[in-house]
Design a protein around this motif. Structure first.
Motif, mmCIF file in Angstrom:
data_model
loop_
_atom_site.group_PDB
_atom_site.id
_atom_site.type_symbol
_atom_site.label_atom_id
_atom_site.label_comp_id
_atom_site.label_asym_id
_atom_site.label_seq_id
_atom_site.Cartn_x
_atom_site.Cartn_y
_atom_site.Cartn_z
ATOM 1 N N LEU A 239 0.688 -1.231 -0.033
ATOM 2 C CA LEU A 239 -0.169 0.135 -0.107
ATOM 3 C C LEU A 239 0.801 1.180 0.231
ATOM 4 O O LEU A 239 0.676 2.241 -0.597
ATOM 5 C CB LEU A 239 -0.910 -0.040 1.240
ATOM 6 N N ALA A 240 2.029 0.916 0.743
ATOM 7 C CA ALA A 240 2.977 2.411 0.781
ATOM 8 C C ALA A 240 3.696 2.579 -0.612
ATOM 9 O O ALA A 240 3.549 3.781 -0.791
ATOM 10 C CB ALA A 240 4.100 2.103 1.833
ATOM 11 N N GLU A 241 3.843 1.706 -1.259
ATOM 12 C CA GLU A 241 4.407 1.746 -2.655
ATOM 13 C C GLU A 241 3.475 2.138 -3.752
ATOM 14 O O GLU A 241 3.839 3.006 -4.386
ATOM 15 C CB GLU A 241 5.063 0.188 -3.087
ATOM 16 N N LYS A 242 2.146 1.576 -3.387
ATOM 17 C CA LYS A 242 0.993 2.066 -4.425
ATOM 18 C C LYS A 242 0.738 3.620 -4.384
ATOM 19 O O LYS A 242 0.606 4.132 -5.187
ATOM 20 C CB LYS A 242 -0.198 1.137 -3.891
ATOM 21 N N THR A 243 0.777 4.080 -3.065
ATOM 22 C CA THR A 243 0.394 5.380 -2.863
ATOM 23 C C THR A 243 1.592 6.373 -2.790
ATOM 24 O O THR A 243 1.311 7.551 -2.953
ATOM 25 C CB THR A 243 -0.243 5.583 -1.718
ATOM 26 N N GLY A 244 2.732 5.937 -2.663
ATOM 27 C CA GLY A 244 3.868 6.868 -2.296
ATOM 28 C C GLY A 244 4.048 7.232 -0.932
ATOM 29 O O GLY A 244 4.392 8.419 -0.698
#
Ligand SMILES: N[C@@H](CCC(=O)N[C@@H](CS)C(=O)NCC(=O)O)C(=O)O
Length: 233
Positions: A97-102
Motif C-alpha cells: 500500500l505504501a508503494e502504491k500510494t507513495g
C-alpha cells in the motif's frame, strides 16, 4: 465495474463496491495495521469481518485467498498493470500500500530501507514474541506450570521494548516521519494491556514508548480504524 468473480472468497464475503480495496480482517494488532494504513493513506476500501474461528479462517473461501488461514488479507481490484491482486501477510500489505500510494514510506531510498527494516523487526520479532507472551499470560498457556516459556517470552519482550525505547530517544516516530513502521509496531504494544502483561514487562519504565503509544492513538485515522471491521459485541 471490477469483476472479482475469479476470487472465490467473494462468494462468501461479497463486495458491495468491487472497485475498491477489499479488506478481510478482524481488529487484532495484525488486522488493524491494515485498516489504519488504509485510513491514513486515504484509500477507499470495504471491510469484511472474518473472525478467528476455524469456520471463517479455515473455510475454503478464505483459504482460497490466504492458504495460511490468517487475517488480514486484501484484494486490490486496481493492482499493478490494472490487474486485481490478492495479498496476505500484514507486513507485505503495508509495503504494497505504501508503494502504491507513495505514502508513509519516506522520500528517499535510505528512508525506505530503514522503514522496511523496522517493519521487518516487528514482523520477525515484536509480533511473534509478544504474541507468545500473550499465549502464556492470558490464554491457554497461562495454566502451564513450567515457568520457563513465560519467562522466555517476558525476557524477549523486555529486550525488544528496550530496543524501541532507545530508538525513540529524541524522536516522535520510530523511523523519521510517521510511517508504516509505526503502524506495524504500536498496535502490538497496545496488546500488552489486553494480555495483562504490562507489569511483567515494566511498561511504565519506558517513558518514550508510553508517549509514542499516546501520540499514535491520538491520530484521528488511527482512532477511526482501531476497531475496523468492528469486533462483534
Ligand atoms: N504473520 C501474519 C500473522 C497473522 C496472524 O497471526 N493472524 C491471526 C490473528 S492476529 C489469525 O488470523 N489467527 C487465526 C488462526 O491462526 O487460525 C501477519 O502479520 O499477517
Amino acid at each position: 465495474m471490477s469483476d472479482l468473480s475469479n476470487f472465490p472468497i467473494t462468494e462468501r464475503w461479497s463486495p458491495t463496491n468491487p472497485d475498491v480495496i477489499q479488506l478481510y480482517s478482524f481488529p487484532t494488532p495484525n488486522g488493524v495495521k491494515v485498516s489504519i494504513a488504509l485510513e491514513e493513506m486515504g484509500l477507499d476500501y470495504e471491510a469484511h469481518l472474518v473472525t478467528l474461528s476455524d469456520a471463517d479462517v479455515k473455510s475454503p473461501e478464505f483459504l482460497s485467498l490466504n492458504p495460511n488461514n490468517k487475517i488480514p488479507a486484501i484484494i486490490d481490484p486496481n493492482g499493478p498493470d490494472g490487474e486485481a491482486l490478492g495479498l496476505w501477510e500484514s507486513g507485505a500489505i503495508l509495503l504494497y500500500l505504501a508503494e502504491k500510494t507513495g505514502k508513509l514510506i519516506g522520500s528517499t531510498a535510505a528512508d525506505k530501507a530503514v522503514i522496511t527494516q523496522w517493519v521487518m523487526f516487528q514482523m520477525g520479532g515484536v509480533g511473534p514474541m509478544l504474541g507468545q507472551l500473550g499465549f502464556f499470560t492470558k490464554f491457554a498457556g497461562k495454566d502451564i506450570e513450567d515457568p520457563r516459556p513465560r519467562e522466555r517470552y517476558q525476557n524477549e519482550a523486555k529486550r525488544l521494548l528496550a530496543v524501541l525505547e532507545k530508538q525513540l530517544e529524541g524522536r516522535d516516530w520510530i523511523a523519521g516521519d510517521f510511517s508504516i513502521a509505526d503502524i506495524a509496531i504500536v498496535p502490538w504494544l497496545n496488546a500488552l494491556a489486553y494480555y495483562g502483561a504490562q507489569e511483567a514487562v515494566g511498561w511504565t519504565d519506558h517513558p518514550n514508548l508510553v508517549a509514542w503509544h499516546k501520540r499514535f492513538y491520538a491520530r484521528p485515522a488511527v482512532d477511526k480504524a482501531k476497531n475496523i471491521p468492528p469486533r462483534p459485541e
